[in-house]
Write a protein that holds these residues in place. Structure first.
Motif, PDB file in Angstrom:
ATOM      1  N   ASP A   1       0.836  -1.194   0.000  1.00  0.00           N
ATOM      2  CA  ASP A   1       0.000   0.000   0.000  1.00  0.00           C
ATOM      3  C   ASP A   1       0.876   1.252   0.000  1.00  0.00           C
ATOM      4  O   ASP A   1       2.016   1.239   0.469  1.00  0.00           O
ATOM      5  CB  ASP A   1      -0.913   0.021   1.223  1.00  0.00           C
ATOM      6  CG  ASP A   1      -2.021  -1.022   1.138  1.00  0.00           C
ATOM      7  OD1 ASP A   1      -2.247  -1.545   0.033  1.00  0.00           O
ATOM      8  OD2 ASP A   1      -2.643  -1.311   2.172  1.00  0.00           O
ATOM      9  N   LYS A   2       0.321   2.366  -0.522  1.00  0.00           N
ATOM     10  CA  LYS A   2       1.082   3.602  -0.645  1.00  0.00           C
ATOM     11  C   LYS A   2       0.373   4.734   0.082  1.00  0.00           C
ATOM     12  O   LYS A   2      -0.845   4.742   0.225  1.00  0.00           O
ATOM     13  CB  LYS A   2       1.266   3.961  -2.120  1.00  0.00           C
ATOM     14  CG  LYS A   2       2.072   2.922  -2.900  1.00  0.00           C
ATOM     15  CD  LYS A   2       2.126   3.272  -4.383  1.00  0.00           C
ATOM     16  CE  LYS A   2       2.836   2.186  -5.166  1.00  0.00           C
ATOM     17  NZ  LYS A   2       2.831   2.483  -6.622  1.00  0.00           N
ATOM     18  N   VAL A   3       1.169   5.702   0.493  1.00  0.00           N
ATOM     19  CA  VAL A   3       0.672   6.834   1.262  1.00  0.00           C
ATOM     20  C   VAL A   3       1.053   8.131   0.556  1.00  0.00           C
ATOM     21  O   VAL A   3       2.136   8.237  -0.029  1.00  0.00           O
ATOM     22  CB  VAL A   3       1.260   6.814   2.691  1.00  0.00           C
ATOM     23  CG1 VAL A   3       0.909   8.088   3.446  1.00  0.00           C
ATOM     24  CG2 VAL A   3       0.772   5.588   3.455  1.00  0.00           C
ATOM     25  N   ILE A   4       0.150   9.108   0.597  1.00  0.00           N
ATOM     26  CA  ILE A   4       0.433  10.478   0.164  1.00  0.00           C
ATOM     27  C   ILE A   4       0.067  11.409   1.319  1.00  0.00           C
ATOM     28  O   ILE A   4      -1.018  11.279   1.903  1.00  0.00           O
ATOM     29  CB  ILE A   4      -0.392  10.880  -1.084  1.00  0.00           C
ATOM     30  CG1 ILE A   4       0.013  10.051  -2.310  1.00  0.00           C
ATOM     31  CG2 ILE A   4      -0.252  12.374  -1.372  1.00  0.00           C
ATOM     32  CD1 ILE A   4       1.327  10.435  -2.937  1.00  0.00           C
ATOM     33  N   VAL A   5       0.958  12.340   1.651  1.00  0.00           N
ATOM     34  CA  VAL A   5       0.626  13.363   2.651  1.00  0.00           C
ATOM     35  C   VAL A   5      -0.117  14.480   1.917  1.00  0.00           C
ATOM     36  O   VAL A   5       0.477  15.272   1.187  1.00  0.00           O
ATOM     37  CB  VAL A   5       1.876  13.902   3.358  1.00  0.00           C
ATOM     38  CG1 VAL A   5       1.477  14.931   4.413  1.00  0.00           C
ATOM     39  CG2 VAL A   5       2.658  12.762   4.006  1.00  0.00           C
ATOM     40  N   SER A   6      -1.423  14.524   2.110  1.00  0.00           N
ATOM     41  CA  SER A   6      -2.299  15.410   1.335  1.00  0.00           C
ATOM     42  C   SER A   6      -2.590  16.697   2.099  1.00  0.00           C
ATOM     43  O   SER A   6      -3.744  17.068   2.330  1.00  0.00           O
ATOM     44  CB  SER A   6      -3.597  14.677   0.976  1.00  0.00           C
ATOM     45  OG  SER A   6      -4.176  14.095   2.122  1.00  0.00           O
TER      46      SER A   6
ATOM     47  N   ASN B   1      10.752   5.589   6.973  1.00  0.00           N
ATOM     48  CA  ASN B   1      10.793   4.129   6.826  1.00  0.00           C
ATOM     49  C   ASN B   1       9.559   3.421   7.388  1.00  0.00           C
ATOM     50  O   ASN B   1       9.537   2.195   7.491  1.00  0.00           O
ATOM     51  CB  ASN B   1      12.056   3.546   7.481  1.00  0.00           C
ATOM     52  CG  ASN B   1      13.323   4.168   6.937  1.00  0.00           C
ATOM     53  OD1 ASN B   1      13.458   4.363   5.732  1.00  0.00           O
ATOM     54  ND2 ASN B   1      14.257   4.486   7.831  1.00  0.00           N
ATOM     55  N   LYS B   2       8.527   4.187   7.743  1.00  0.00           N
ATOM     56  CA  LYS B   2       7.316   3.583   8.290  1.00  0.00           C
ATOM     57  C   LYS B   2       6.311   3.252   7.203  1.00  0.00           C
ATOM     58  O   LYS B   2       5.609   2.242   7.280  1.00  0.00           O
ATOM     59  CB  LYS B   2       6.693   4.536   9.310  1.00  0.00           C
ATOM     60  CG  LYS B   2       5.596   3.922  10.164  1.00  0.00           C
ATOM     61  CD  LYS B   2       5.172   4.892  11.254  1.00  0.00           C
ATOM     62  CE  LYS B   2       4.144   4.274  12.172  1.00  0.00           C
ATOM     63  NZ  LYS B   2       3.719   5.223  13.236  1.00  0.00           N
ATOM     64  N   TYR B   3       6.217   4.131   6.185  1.00  0.00           N
ATOM     65  CA  TYR B   3       5.254   3.949   5.110  1.00  0.00           C
ATOM     66  C   TYR B   3       5.968   3.935   3.765  1.00  0.00           C
ATOM     67  O   TYR B   3       7.082   4.444   3.630  1.00  0.00           O
ATOM     68  CB  TYR B   3       4.218   5.078   5.105  1.00  0.00           C
ATOM     69  CG  TYR B   3       3.530   5.294   6.421  1.00  0.00           C
ATOM     70  CD1 TYR B   3       2.833   4.252   7.042  1.00  0.00           C
ATOM     71  CD2 TYR B   3       3.572   6.536   7.051  1.00  0.00           C
ATOM     72  CE1 TYR B   3       2.201   4.442   8.261  1.00  0.00           C
ATOM     73  CE2 TYR B   3       2.938   6.734   8.269  1.00  0.00           C
ATOM     74  CZ  TYR B   3       2.265   5.687   8.870  1.00  0.00           C
ATOM     75  OH  TYR B   3       1.644   5.881  10.076  1.00  0.00           O
ATOM     76  N   ARG B   4       5.278   3.393   2.798  1.00  0.00           N
ATOM     77  CA  ARG B   4       5.748   3.435   1.412  1.00  0.00           C
ATOM     78  C   ARG B   4       4.988   4.553   0.711  1.00  0.00           C
ATOM     79  O   ARG B   4       3.775   4.477   0.560  1.00  0.00           O
ATOM     80  CB  ARG B   4       5.476   2.090   0.742  1.00  0.00           C
ATOM     81  CG  ARG B   4       5.972   1.997  -0.685  1.00  0.00           C
ATOM     82  CD  ARG B   4       5.789   0.559  -1.191  1.00  0.00           C
ATOM     83  NE  ARG B   4       6.217   0.436  -2.565  1.00  0.00           N
ATOM     84  CZ  ARG B   4       5.459  -0.029  -3.550  1.00  0.00           C
ATOM     85  NH1 ARG B   4       4.212  -0.403  -3.302  1.00  0.00           N
ATOM     86  NH2 ARG B   4       5.925  -0.136  -4.761  1.00  0.00           N
TER      87      ARG B   4
END
Length: 207
Positions: free
Chosen positions: A56-61, A77-80
């Motif tokens: 899964d991927k994350v974006i800081v919106s 290094n916590k999220y992709r």
């Protein structure tokens, strides 16, 4: 699947880019407990509650540059992190875009451009050849960078601002809306006008 950190107006635009790209959307998180839904998607308080799979991927919106930096620094290094480019953007195959960066519709990015991580390249921005945009920068709608411009980390280029070739914009600088930049801009400077003039200096992280 994508997850967003932040459920404000900027997140709405990113959600529609995800829809444009036909990406799966797992949900959003926000510290504001009164927000439970944005558009058609659920909003929760903690990403750990919904972020399960390494793929899964994350974006800081979140639009504020310094907040994006704080969040990503705390979660190294916590999220992709993913990157997003709207289908109506024109991006040279000889350019590079860092993770966490979002490219809005109408953007044109020409050859040799390097864009860092967690940047916002907003609607109808034009970036010409061989420009460099540092991490956490935000180029507002209809801003224009001519060739060989360098934009430092966390800098904010205002709506409709124009920067002539070869200019260096310092880190965490702020360029006002409609400004025309014909000289290098120091770190943390706030510049407005035509031609642009320094009126004051930001504190750390451009606040």
């Amino acid at each position: 699947m994508f997850y967003l950190i932040g459920a404000g107006g900027h997140a709405k635009v990113i959600l529609e880019i995800l829809e444009d790209q036909m990406e799966l959307i797992g949900g959003l998180v926000d510290t504001n407990n009164t927000i439970t839904q944005l558009l058609d998607y659920p909003v929760t308080k903690g990403l750990e509650d919904i972020y399960r799979i390494e793929e899964d991927k994350v974006i800081v919106s979140i639009g504020a540059n310094h907040i994006r930096k704080i969040i990503t620094d705390r979660s190294k290094n916590k999220y992709r992190y993913g990157r997003l480019v709207h289908s109506k953007a024109i991006v040279s195959s000889r350019s590079s875009i860092g993770v966490g960066t979002v490219i809005m519709p109408g953007v044109v990015i020409n050859t040799g451009v390097s864009i860092g991580e967690h940047c916002i390249i907003n609607t109808s921005t034009s970036i010409d050849h061989d420009c460099y945009v540092g991490d956490f920068a935000h180029l507002s709608p209809n801003s224009t960078l001519a060739g060989n411009v360098q934009v430092g980390e966390g800098a904010h280029i205002g709506i409709g601002a124009s920067i002539i070739p070869g200019i260096k914009i310092g880190k965490w600088a702020t360029i006002g809306a409609g400004a025309v930049i014909i000289r290098d801009v120091p770190d943390f400077a706030v510049v407005i006008g035509v031609p642009g003039k320094v009126i004051r200096y930001n504190n750390t992280y451009g606040e």
